[in-house]
Motif scaffolding. Structure first.
Motif, PDB file in Angstrom:
ATOM      1  N   SER A  11       0.841  -1.193   0.000  1.00 13.35           N
ATOM      2  CA  SER A  11       0.000   0.000   0.000  1.00 13.35           C
ATOM      3  C   SER A  11       0.878   1.244   0.000  1.00 13.35           C
ATOM      4  O   SER A  11       1.877   1.308   0.710  1.00 13.35           O
ATOM      5  CB  SER A  11      -0.893   0.010   1.246  1.00 13.35           C
ATOM      6  N   ASP A  13      -0.484   4.093   0.937  1.00 12.76           N
ATOM      7  CA  ASP A  13      -1.081   4.891   2.007  1.00 12.76           C
ATOM      8  C   ASP A  13      -1.668   3.950   3.057  1.00 12.76           C
ATOM      9  O   ASP A  13      -2.853   3.611   3.010  1.00 12.76           O
ATOM     10  CB  ASP A  13      -2.157   5.812   1.427  1.00 12.76           C
ATOM     11  N   LEU A  14      -0.832   3.522   3.998  1.00 13.57           N
ATOM     12  CA  LEU A  14      -1.267   2.550   4.998  1.00 13.57           C
ATOM     13  C   LEU A  14      -2.400   3.083   5.871  1.00 13.57           C
ATOM     14  O   LEU A  14      -3.304   2.324   6.235  1.00 13.57           O
ATOM     15  CB  LEU A  14      -0.096   2.114   5.876  1.00 13.57           C
ATOM     16  N   THR A  17      -5.544   2.620   3.883  1.00 16.68           N
ATOM     17  CA  THR A  17      -5.841   1.195   3.752  1.00 16.68           C
ATOM     18  C   THR A  17      -6.389   0.624   5.053  1.00 16.68           C
ATOM     19  O   THR A  17      -7.418  -0.062   5.055  1.00 16.68           O
ATOM     20  CB  THR A  17      -4.586   0.421   3.321  1.00 16.68           C
ATOM     21  N   PHE A  51       0.069  -5.631   5.887  1.00 16.75           N
ATOM     22  CA  PHE A  51       0.244  -4.594   4.878  1.00 16.75           C
ATOM     23  C   PHE A  51       1.630  -3.997   5.016  1.00 16.75           C
ATOM     24  O   PHE A  51       2.098  -3.745   6.124  1.00 16.75           O
ATOM     25  CB  PHE A  51      -0.799  -3.477   5.062  1.00 16.75           C
ATOM     26  N   HIS A  53       4.123  -0.829   3.501  1.00 16.04           N
ATOM     27  CA  HIS A  53       4.170   0.424   2.750  1.00 16.04           C
ATOM     28  C   HIS A  53       5.230   0.338   1.654  1.00 16.04           C
ATOM     29  O   HIS A  53       6.357  -0.092   1.877  1.00 16.04           O
ATOM     30  CB  HIS A  53       4.499   1.602   3.667  1.00 16.04           C
ATOM     31  N   PRO A  57       3.591   1.027  -5.206  1.00 19.28           N
ATOM     32  CA  PRO A  57       3.232  -0.392  -5.253  1.00 19.28           C
ATOM     33  C   PRO A  57       3.392  -0.957  -6.663  1.00 19.28           C
ATOM     34  O   PRO A  57       3.370  -0.211  -7.641  1.00 19.28           O
ATOM     35  CB  PRO A  57       1.760  -0.404  -4.835  1.00 19.28           C
ATOM     36  N   ASP A 111     -11.073  -3.536  -3.164  1.00 24.82           N
ATOM     37  CA  ASP A 111     -10.778  -2.727  -1.982  1.00 24.82           C
ATOM     38  C   ASP A 111     -10.269  -1.340  -2.373  1.00 24.82           C
ATOM     39  O   ASP A 111     -10.176  -1.004  -3.560  1.00 24.82           O
ATOM     40  CB  ASP A 111      -9.831  -3.458  -1.021  1.00 24.82           C
ATOM     41  N   ASP A 113      -7.436  -0.062  -2.483  1.00 26.22           N
ATOM     42  CA  ASP A 113      -6.203  -0.034  -3.254  1.00 26.22           C
ATOM     43  C   ASP A 113      -6.331  -0.757  -4.597  1.00 26.22           C
ATOM     44  O   ASP A 113      -5.342  -0.936  -5.300  1.00 26.22           O
ATOM     45  CB  ASP A 113      -5.058  -0.664  -2.445  1.00 26.22           C
ATOM     46  N   ARG A 115      -7.310  -3.930  -5.020  1.00 22.70           N
ATOM     47  CA  ARG A 115      -7.172  -5.387  -4.924  1.00 22.70           C
ATOM     48  C   ARG A 115      -8.541  -6.039  -5.079  1.00 22.70           C
ATOM     49  O   ARG A 115      -9.552  -5.494  -4.634  1.00 22.70           O
ATOM     50  CB  ARG A 115      -6.578  -5.786  -3.575  1.00 22.70           C
TER      51      ARG A 115
END
Length: 130
Positions: A11, A13-14, A17, A51, A53, A57, A111, A113, A115
């Motif tokens: 990710s 942007d954790l 997420t 997850f 960072h 990605p 999701d 991100d 996924r």
């Protein structure tokens, strides 16, 4: 001896997420490591997703969505209840709840991100036969 398999997703942007997994998918942030956070975990029903960072990605395959290239398959106990929960939380469902020819009832979500997560439960007809 193996107790679980834990997917590790990347990710950029954790914070975003983790917030999505907590508020939309019903997970709870399990841990955060680093300042700012560079590694984290979320847990639901005793199972985790980790997850990591990355500033950039990995690029998505060009046919990811047209060919439904899944990032994870999650087996569940009450598929209808979970589907209802996610639709009530406005989670983006890319393939609706349906029985599949391989003996599972499934749905797929996208999701925050991008996924694709498939949730599935063995169909009643199949689960009654060995």
């Amino acid at each position: 001896m193996i107790a679980a398999i834990v997917p590790q997703f990347f990710s950029a942007d954790l914070e975003k997420t983790l917030h999505y997994y907590d508020t939309r998918l019903g997970f709870e942030t399990q841990f955060e490591y680093g300042n700012p956070t560079t590694y984290a975990g979320a847990i639901r029903d005793g199972l985790s997703i980790f997850f990591r960072h990355l500033d950039c990605p990995p690029a998505l395959p060009p046919d990811k969505y047209s060919n439904e290239l899944l990032d994870a398959y999650l087996r569940v106990d009450d598929i209808a209840k979970l589907h209802s929960e996610y639709t009530s939380r406005n989670v983006e469902v890319t393939r609706g709840l349906a029985d599949r020819p391989w003996g599972f009832t499934e749905f797929v979500i996208k999701d925050v991100d991008g996924r694709l997560l498939c949730f599935g439960q063995m169909s009643e007809l199949v689960s009654q036969h060995p």
